[in-house]
Design an enzyme around this catalytic site. Structure first.
Site, PDB file in Angstrom:
ATOM      1  N   LYS A 521       0.871  -1.276  -0.023  1.00  0.00           N
ATOM      2  CA  LYS A 521       0.130   0.082  -0.041  1.00  0.00           C
ATOM      3  C   LYS A 521       0.882   1.223  -0.144  1.00  0.00           C
ATOM      4  O   LYS A 521       2.184   1.073   0.330  1.00  0.00           O
ATOM      5  CB  LYS A 521      -0.987  -0.047   1.175  1.00  0.00           C
ATOM      6  N   ARG A 522       0.150   2.441  -0.018  1.00  0.00           N
ATOM      7  CA  ARG A 522       1.199   3.485  -0.198  1.00  0.00           C
ATOM      8  C   ARG A 522       2.033   3.707   1.375  1.00  0.00           C
ATOM      9  O   ARG A 522       1.383   3.146   2.066  1.00  0.00           O
ATOM     10  CB  ARG A 522       0.320   4.987  -0.356  1.00  0.00           C
ATOM     11  N   LYS A 527      -0.518   4.053   8.203  1.00  0.00           N
ATOM     12  CA  LYS A 527      -0.631   2.838   7.777  1.00  0.00           C
ATOM     13  C   LYS A 527       0.335   1.748   8.631  1.00  0.00           C
ATOM     14  O   LYS A 527       0.074   0.759   8.532  1.00  0.00           O
ATOM     15  CB  LYS A 527      -0.429   2.496   6.254  1.00  0.00           C
ATOM     16  N   THR A 629      -8.845  -0.863  -0.213  1.00  0.00           N
ATOM     17  CA  THR A 629      -9.353  -1.831  -1.040  1.00  0.00           C
ATOM     18  C   THR A 629      -8.550  -2.937  -1.277  1.00  0.00           C
ATOM     19  O   THR A 629      -9.089  -3.921  -1.871  1.00  0.00           O
ATOM     20  CB  THR A 629      -9.824  -0.907  -2.258  1.00  0.00           C
ATOM     21  N   LYS A 633      -8.674  -7.208  -2.137  1.00  0.00           N
ATOM     22  CA  LYS A 633      -8.271  -7.963  -3.162  1.00  0.00           C
ATOM     23  C   LYS A 633      -7.297  -9.083  -2.446  1.00  0.00           C
ATOM     24  O   LYS A 633      -7.569 -10.304  -3.290  1.00  0.00           O
ATOM     25  CB  LYS A 633      -7.110  -7.126  -3.928  1.00  0.00           C
TER      26      LYS A 633
HETATM   27  C1  26Q Z   1      -3.711  16.203  -2.370  1.00  0.00           C
HETATM   28  C2  26Q Z   1      -3.414  17.464  -2.868  1.00  0.00           C
HETATM   29  C3  26Q Z   1      -2.105  17.532  -3.716  1.00  0.00           C
HETATM   30  C4  26Q Z   1      -1.810  16.530  -4.502  1.00  0.00           C
HETATM   31  C5  26Q Z   1      -2.482  15.345  -4.201  1.00  0.00           C
HETATM   32  C6  26Q Z   1      -3.625  15.206  -3.136  1.00  0.00           C
HETATM   33  C7  26Q Z   1      -4.064  13.878  -3.143  1.00  0.00           C
HETATM   34  C8  26Q Z   1      -3.985  12.920  -4.027  1.00  0.00           C
HETATM   35  C9  26Q Z   1      -4.454  11.699  -3.750  1.00  0.00           C
HETATM   36  C10 26Q Z   1      -4.668  13.522  -1.730  1.00  0.00           C
HETATM   37  C11 26Q Z   1      -5.443  12.297  -1.541  1.00  0.00           C
HETATM   38  C12 26Q Z   1      -5.343  11.382  -2.489  1.00  0.00           C
HETATM   39  C13 26Q Z   1      -5.589  10.067  -2.383  1.00  0.00           C
HETATM   40  C14 26Q Z   1      -6.284   9.564  -1.429  1.00  0.00           C
HETATM   41  C15 26Q Z   1      -6.609   8.113  -1.387  1.00  0.00           C
HETATM   42  O1  26Q Z   1      -6.377   7.400  -2.184  1.00  0.00           O
HETATM   43  N1  26Q Z   1      -7.468   7.596  -0.226  1.00  0.00           N
HETATM   44  C16 26Q Z   1      -7.988   6.310  -0.068  1.00  0.00           C
HETATM   45  O2  26Q Z   1      -9.005   6.045  -0.933  1.00  0.00           O
HETATM   46  C17 26Q Z   1      -9.453   4.630  -0.993  1.00  0.00           C
HETATM   47  C18 26Q Z   1     -10.628   4.712  -1.817  1.00  0.00           C
HETATM   48  O3  26Q Z   1     -11.752   5.142  -1.196  1.00  0.00           O
HETATM   49  C19 26Q Z   1      -9.618   4.214   0.426  1.00  0.00           C
HETATM   50  O4  26Q Z   1      -9.777   2.784   0.217  1.00  0.00           O
HETATM   51  C20 26Q Z   1      -8.580   4.555   1.304  1.00  0.00           C
HETATM   52  O5  26Q Z   1      -8.564   4.069   2.810  1.00  0.00           O
HETATM   53  C21 26Q Z   1      -8.176   6.002   1.375  1.00  0.00           C
HETATM   54  O6  26Q Z   1      -6.955   6.229   2.098  1.00  0.00           O
END
Ligand code: 26Q
Length: 786
Positions: A521-522, A527, A629, A633
């Site tokens: 995961k990231r 986490k 998610t 998987k």
């Molecule tokens: C914000 C500012 C500037 C640049 C990028 C962002 C940015 C980009 C992506 C902030 C957040 C995200 C992504 C968030 C994310 O992936 N959240 C995840 O979403 C999933 C789908 O609903 C969940 O299963 C995860 O729990 C949640 O962490």
């Protein structure tokens, strides 16, 4: 399509596109020729689907991210062409796997949120729902990760290097986008989203930013070459690169431009279609369309929608706001307060002053409403869209949206009871839950053909691929030794394949007969990859102390990208690799446990990791992971969860039984109770195991390249109070992992747990999730084409 047509198509495209015949063709050329052959074959159905959808009500998914991964294998499978193509290629002495592997992942997303968008697109096509996807065609997706001497390094992703045969540029449907300081073109690239076992083909429309003209001819003639193309570069910068997930995003002018670019182009496209269909009456625009905002990233769509109606179509502000209130829905994906998007008023004013005016007007309407409902001034402040010279995007989204949803039950409850409780009290009817899901096509049928064939064999047909709840039908085999045996045989086969892939990618050998304990995961502190690492380090010391320690041979696998500017996340990567080295270089321990950090974790790597897993590590601090998610998987690939009661883990164990998983750690309500008095130092002082592993961060056991990064990790856990409760969960983690090892000894019992996870995974299909969005928010109906 017949085998003969495939052969003819491939040869033709090789000829016209690359000027070669098959015997001289490179793998990527064959990949492109094959993809174009299939694309050609589906164009009619695709156009047909678009036309049919246009006649009725559509939903539109607005997302800054789509983490699609590879297209070829999935498209062939969904079209039912995989076996034919495999045969044709093999008759030509070409291995289909090689052709699939040459394709670059379309990595236009950071992680969960982007991958969810991709699963949603596939599911909506499969269940014949009129959903259009809108996004940005980044020239460079999420960075590629390398690990050098244990340190993460990044380099640009160049997913378009072999071309993108699956997209079609639609020059004629370009839109013009105006910023205060520049005007640019948005060019749509359409990608077909091919459903499984249906003629319906949905559309993902990604916008590329281009200049109004290629270069300034006069400047060029005056030999001012750089200047003559500077406008072109400035325009192209807008869709050049995906921003990596950064919770500390202040002041990123370009990111704000991207967001506006996406929503303005997409809304203009929707309005264009509306006008073509019903003319200039905007009364009913929200009868024909709905827009779902994937987090707050596309929230500027709300004021932009109102601006377009008011300024360009002559609608009154009041009517436009009313329309907007039944036109938008907002999905929240995060509980971390620091991740809620805010934009400085001056930035918005600088780029699109009129949008700011509209936001101010919306804010006024909100205040009016709250005053009418007798909210006091102090209370109103909490709701304000503009406060402290910042625009709070979530407040804007909630106020205007028809529905606000969380992504797992626990998450939605936390939104309602805590994070957004004030809004929930104001608009209880807006709040909904939509537990996330995953597409079973990519995450089982495609990535685990062996298990899929077995399921089909047991159930007698392939209906489960479209109706995942049918997996329940496997329950009747739960005590069948032959079935359980076969399940574990398949698991082993997938572990062998994973081990081979890891050998190829990392140059590292792992033993497929060892237990594969996987966390992918990231990378983020919440986490808690660090907790997993500290546990492994403790295990190392315990084996040193007691070489007879009774545990199965175990391989701990990590995969994770850290945000490039996130110092602590990067330090954790280095720490994990240092532990890996320590173990590898120690004869006493090396044959018993092993740690591998696989580099550049991405969709295509994930497709190999999930099927080859024995244990799914989902150990976030309770209350912090909105859903997850990846957990689903693993489950769908018959792997038990080792996790906290967080996000969708709660529902996963509800479905498959706590006895078939390994649940440990503080719950949300436990944390609530201890949070004011929590003292992490006490754990350090009173628990020698904790002290021993934490001291390695400062006593020179490990090398952080003299960066001080390890000491910083140490401080985060002790001086800064351990805000993610690693130390409070350490012993509970350890006890639970002991339980895993003890349970694994009984192979039949273990197989039953795996099997129970598989047959209870049905509810986590994104087909179910999408159906709920359609019924409960979007109000759209199945529209199969003829
Ligand atoms: C914000 C500012 C500037 C640049 C990028 C962002 C940015 C980009 C992506 C902030 C957040 C995200 C992504 C968030 C994310 O992936 N959240 C995840 O979403 C999933 C789908 O609903 C969940 O299963 C995860 O729990 C949640 O962490």
């Amino acid at each position: 399509m017949k085998k003969e047509d495939i052969r003819i198509g491939v040869n033709r495209y090789l000829k016209v596109k690359y000027g070669v015949t098959l015997k001289d063709a490179k793998e990527y050329e064959i990949f492109n020729a094959l993809s174009l052959t299939v694309l050609e074959d589906i164009i009619e159905d695709w156009n047909n689907t678009s036309c049919t959808y246009n006649e009725g009500r559509c939903a539109n998914y607005f997302s800054a991210e789509y983490l699609m991964g590879r297209a070829l294998g999935n498209n062939l499978m969904n079209l039912g062409l995989y076996d034919e193509v495999k045969e044709v290629l093999s008759e030509l002495n070409i291995d289909i796997n090689k052709i699939e592997e040459i394709e670059e992942d379309a990595g236009l997303g950071n992680g969960g949120l982007g991958r969810l968008a991709a699963c949603f697109m596939e599911s909506s096509a499969t269940i014949d729902m009129p959903l259009n996807g809108y996004g940005i065609r980044y020239n460079n997706g999420l960075f590629n990760q390398n690990v050098e001497e244990g340190f993460q390094t990044e380099c640009e992703d160049n997913w378009l290097k072999y071309g993108d045969p699956w997209s079609i540029r639609k020059e004629a449907e370009a839109q013009i986008i105006e910023f205060a300081d520049m005007t640019v073109k948005a060019i749509p690239y359409d990608t077909p989203i091919i459903g499984y076992g249906t003629k319906n083909i949905n559309t993902l429309r990604l916008w590329k930013c281009e200049p109004m003209k290629e270069f300034d001819f006069i400047l060029f003639n005056n030999q001012k070459y750089d200047k003559s193309v500077s406008l072109k570069n400035r325009a192209e910068d807008i869709s050049r690169v995906l921003y990596p997930n950064d919770s500390n995003n202040e002041g990123k002018l370009l990111r704000l431009r991207q967001q506006y670019f996406l929503v303005s182009a997409s809304l203009k496209d929707i309005i264009r279609k509306h006008k073509a269909k019903v003319g200039t009456d905007f009364q009913n625009i929200s009868e024909n369309n709905f827009v779902q905002l994937n987090d707050t990233h596309p929230t500027l769509a709300i004021p932009e929608f109102i601006r377009l109606l008011v300024d360009e179509e002559g609608v009154s502000f009041k009517d436009a706001l009313e329309s907007a209130k039944s036109f938008f829905g907002y999905t929240n994906h995060t509980i971390l307060a620091e991740a809620l998007e805010k934009w400085n008023v001056n930035l918005i004013k600088k780029l699109f002053p009129r949008v700011l005016e509209i936001i101010k007007d919306i804010d006024k309407e909100l205040i009016k409403e709250l005053k009418k409902k007798h909210y006091i001034r102090e209370k109103i402040k909490e709701f304000r869209i503009i406060a402290d010279r910042q625009v709070r995007m979530a407040n804007l989204a909630i106020f205007v949206s028809k529905a606000v949803n969380g992504v797992a039950k626990l998450h939605t409850d936390i939104l309602k009871d805590k994070e957004l409780n004030n809004w929930y009290k104001l608009y209880p009817e807006k709040f909904q839950n939509k537990t996330n899901g995953i597409t079973p096509r990519r995450w089982l049928r495609l990535c685990n053909t062996e298990l899929s064939a077995f399921i089909t064999d047991l159930l007698g047909n392939e209906d489960w691929v479209k109706h995942l709840e049918l997996l329940k039908g496997l329950k009747k085999f739960e005590n069948d030794d032959v079935v359980l045996e076969k399940l574990m045989q398949i698991k082993h086969e997938k572990k062998v394949q994973l081990a081979d892939y890891i050998k190829q990618e990392e140059g590292i050998e792992i033993d497929p007969n060892s237990f594969f304990d996987i966390q992918i995961k990231r990378l983020h502190e919440y986490k808690r990859q660090l907790l997993n690492a500290l546990y492994i380090l403790d295990l190392y010391y315990r084996i040193k102390e007691d070489p007879t320690l009774d545990i199965p041979k175990t391989t701990f696998i990590f995969g994770a990208k850290a945000f490039p500017g996130y110092r602590r996340a990067k330090a954790i990567v280095k720490f994990i690799t240092q532990i890996a080295d320590l173990i590898d270089n120690d004869k006493d321990v090396a044959g018993k446990i092993k740690v591998v950090f696989v580099h550049n974790y991405r969709v295509s790597y994930a497709q190999k990791l999930f099927p080859g897993s024995d244990l799914s590590k989902q150990i976030s601090t309770a209350g912090k992971e909105a859903s997850g998610t990846g957990n689903m998987k693993f489950m769908l690939n018959a792997t038990p969860t080792f996790g906290t009661l967080d996000g969708a883990n709660v529902e996963i164990v509800q479905e498959s039984g706590e006895e078939n998983n390994f649940i440990f750690g503080l719950k949300v309500e436990d944390i609530e109770k201890i949070k004011d008095t929590y003292d992490s130092k006490k754990y350090y002082e009173e628990n020698p195991s904790i002290k021993r592993v934490l001291d390695t961060l400062i006593d020179g056991t490990f090398d952080d390249g003299e960066s001080g990064d390890f000491e910083d990790l140490y401080n985060s856990l002790l001086e800064e109070g351990d805000q993610y409760y690693l130390l409070a969960d350490f012993d509970l983690f350890k006890q639970e992992e002991e339980k895993v090892f003890a349970t694994y000894k009984d192979k039949r019992n273990w197989a039953k747990k795996c099997f129970a996870n598989l047959y209870n995974a049905g509810t986590f299909s994104s087909d179910r999730t999408i159906q709920q969005y359609c019924d409960e928010i979007w109000n759209i109906k199945k529209t199969p084409i003829k």
